[in-house]
Write an enzyme that holds these catalytic residues in place. Structure first.
Site, mmCIF file in Angstrom:
data_model
loop_
_atom_site.group_PDB
_atom_site.id
_atom_site.type_symbol
_atom_site.label_atom_id
_atom_site.label_comp_id
_atom_site.label_asym_id
_atom_site.label_seq_id
_atom_site.Cartn_x
_atom_site.Cartn_y
_atom_site.Cartn_z
ATOM 1 N N GLY A 60 0.814 -1.198 0.000
ATOM 2 C CA GLY A 60 0.000 0.000 0.000
ATOM 3 C C GLY A 60 0.850 1.251 0.000
ATOM 4 O O GLY A 60 2.083 1.176 -0.028
ATOM 5 N N ASP A 61 0.183 2.398 0.031
ATOM 6 C CA ASP A 61 0.934 3.645 0.027
ATOM 7 C C ASP A 61 1.161 4.137 1.451
ATOM 8 O O ASP A 61 0.583 3.631 2.414
ATOM 9 C CB ASP A 61 0.239 4.699 -0.832
ATOM 10 C CG ASP A 61 -1.156 5.061 -0.339
ATOM 11 O OD1 ASP A 61 -1.443 4.902 0.869
ATOM 12 O OD2 ASP A 61 -1.976 5.506 -1.160
ATOM 13 N N GLY A 62 2.028 5.144 1.570
ATOM 14 C CA GLY A 62 2.378 5.659 2.881
ATOM 15 C C GLY A 62 1.231 6.290 3.634
ATOM 16 O O GLY A 62 1.003 5.983 4.815
ATOM 17 N N VAL A 77 -1.533 2.780 4.282
ATOM 18 C CA VAL A 77 -0.999 1.635 5.025
ATOM 19 C C VAL A 77 0.118 2.069 5.973
ATOM 20 O O VAL A 77 0.176 1.632 7.132
ATOM 21 C CB VAL A 77 -0.510 0.541 4.055
ATOM 22 C CG1 VAL A 77 0.231 -0.567 4.799
ATOM 23 C CG2 VAL A 77 -1.696 -0.044 3.302
ATOM 24 N N CYS A 90 21.093 7.430 0.567
ATOM 25 C CA CYS A 90 20.942 8.453 1.600
ATOM 26 C C CYS A 90 22.283 8.929 2.139
ATOM 27 O O CYS A 90 22.394 10.052 2.632
ATOM 28 C CB CYS A 90 20.084 7.915 2.738
ATOM 29 S SG CYS A 90 20.659 6.323 3.378
ATOM 30 N N GLU A 137 18.597 17.435 -0.260
ATOM 31 C CA GLU A 137 18.939 16.112 -0.776
ATOM 32 C C GLU A 137 18.349 15.947 -2.178
ATOM 33 O O GLU A 137 17.127 15.966 -2.344
ATOM 34 C CB GLU A 137 18.410 15.015 0.152
ATOM 35 C CG GLU A 137 18.812 13.625 -0.290
ATOM 36 C CD GLU A 137 18.331 12.547 0.659
ATOM 37 O OE1 GLU A 137 19.098 11.608 0.933
ATOM 38 O OE2 GLU A 137 17.171 12.647 1.136
#
Length: 481
Positions: A205-207, A210, A286, A386
């Site tokens: 699912g997406d943030g 879900v 990162c 970033e």
């Protein structure tokens, strides 16, 4: 261009693959071809709740498993993982575009190495020890919620899942919707290895749906999130009402400081090594050394090395092992990087190489030119934000203190890099950097060392014995006989 096989993934809850034909589905795009290579169902809060109930029930028995039982489980997982490593690498290349050589040697291999590391640590880890007349006991924290990213999909679940299982925790996991097929293979590995039902549950699912449901759920005792700083803030806010532990590995804008005492040969090697490290995985790391600090009097020397190194990096079909870089993960990511490059040009930074658009000869796929700006002011947006792509800012400095001040003048603090001939000087600069991991003179990643950052780069640590601590509560038994 070699097209990948079609993939499919679904939920895994309480030891069962859940049919999800009635749910909305999301197409997953191969970033090299811009074609769909499969789809996934999109879950909701009810699916998360079912997974949490399964994990809660499983925790009762799994938390009581002996060290030997957990070691045996981890060893079975590692053995099954080895059998599927080729499948894992192919899925990673198809879903997020990592070159075949990188998917095999680093991306897929990293998951296996995290399980091997957890085995070695678990064999020696002290869960109980006496402190005067008090017994100190480390116990599993409970049900853990994992939200993982697309850039190193198996690496990032491996360094969470391996210690969670080693310490007796159970798991509800949302993999990235952009890299779900490596997650499917990992769940198949876990099932084949005999992970007890309910111990590891996966919901796609997406943030906002879900991910948020996991962060908010009152019966999840700890959330481990890897992703952007903005999303990490949302996770922490969602988790606050239930007072759960939150660990986060977020963004970075790492400084790479080259000191002025290196010989011409070592100077060139340090500069070139930093550029190659930046461009691995198309810059989607990162801890990428994206700010290159160079002594002012050696700027011309550095610029020549940066330009030559970037222009030799081959970009193209990730299934061609001659290519160092594949595409970035999506059109959204490609557009974001282009906006940053345009911003640097508009701000007046000098474009040393690369720039807007795809590399020459590539008309399909989300490919980015390896790009370098020079003469950058540390306050420019391209030096502060970033970019998450193969873009470096070359920044001149006058003294070591000047470099340290500029390196620390950033909201991030994940990693840093220092190269120089005088080891005491290198150490002095490294000690002054406000970041969680510092690479000295080209030192590579140590998978047993703690990984994590300062400031907006997150909190908590993954990997090594320190990574185990995040999954444990401490109980003091006073007057223990």
């Amino acid at each position: 261009m070699t097209e990948q096989a079609s993939y499919k993934s679904t939920f895994y809850i309480n030891g069962e693959w859940i049919e999800s034909d009635d749910k909305p589905h999301l197409a997953v795009i191969n970033p090299a071809t811009e074609l769909s290579v499969g789809n996934i169902p999109l879950g909701n809060a009810n699916d998360v709740n079912e997974a949490v109930q399964a994990a809660t029930q499983a925790f009762v028995s799994f938390s009581q498993a002996t060290r030997e039982e957990r070691l045996d489980l981890l060893k079975r997982i590692a053995e099954e993982y080895k059998k599927r490593s080729t499948d894992m690498a192919a899925a990673i290349t198809a879903e997020m575009g990592a070159p075949k050589w990188l998917s095999e040697s680093n991306q897929a291999a990293s998951g296996y190495l995290h399980f091997k590391s957890a085995i070695e640590i678990l064999e020696q880890y002290e869960f109980e020890f006496k402190q005067d007349s008090t017994l100190i006991r480390k116990e599993p924290i409970g049900v853990c919620g994992f939200i993982t990213p697309w850039n190193w999909p198996v690496n990032q679940i491996g360094c969470k899942l391996a210690p969670a299982l080693a310490t007796g925790c159970t798991v509800v996991w949302k993999p990235s919707e952009e890299a779900p097929f490596s997650a499917q293979i990992l769940m198949e590995i876990l099932e084949e290895a005999g992970v007890p039902k309910g111990v590891v549950n996966m919901v796609h699912g997406d943030g906002p749906t879900v991910g948020s449901a996991i962060s908010k759920h009152p019966d999840i005792h700890m959330v481990s999130f890897t992703g952007s700083t903005l999303a990490g803030i949302a996770v922490a806010k969602d988790a606050a009402d239930s007072i759960k532990r939150v660990t986060q590995e977020l963004g970075g804008k790492s400084a790479n400081i080259i000191l002025d005492d290196l010989s011409e040969e070592r100077f060139a090697k340090a500069v070139a090594g930093g550029i190659k490290t930046l461009c691995v995985n198309s810059g989607q790391n990162c801890n990428a050394p994206s700010r290159l600090f160079i002594p002012k009097e050696r700027m011309n020397e550095a610029e020549a090395v940066v330009k030559a190194t970037m222009e030799k990096l081959s970009v193209g079909d990730p299934n061609d092992e001659n290519n160092y870089m594949g595409p970035v993960v999506s059109e959204t990511q490609w557009n974001r990087i282009q906006e940053h490059i345009k911003s640097g040009m508009d701000l007046g930074a000098e474009l040393l190489t690369g720039g807007l658009g795809r590399p020459e000869g590539l008309t399909t796929g989300f490919y980015v030119k390896p790009t370098a700006f020079t003469g950058v002011n540390n306050g420019m947006s391209i030096a502060q934000y970033e970019i998450f792509g193969p873009v470096v800012c070359v920044i001149p400095y006058n003294t070591d203190e000047d470099a340290i001040t500029m390196a620390n003048a950033n909201e991030y603090g994940l990693s840093g890099y220092v190269s120089g001939a005088d080891s005491e000087r290198v150490n002095r600069v490294a000690f002054a950097l406000r970041a969680g991991m510092i690479h000295l003179n080209g030192a590579q990643m140590d998978r047993t060392a703690p990984f994590g950052g300062y400031k907006h780069s997150g909190n908590g640590r993954e990997r090594g014995p320190q990574g185990f601590e995040e999954f444990l509560e401490t109980k003091a038994l006073l007057g223990m006989q």
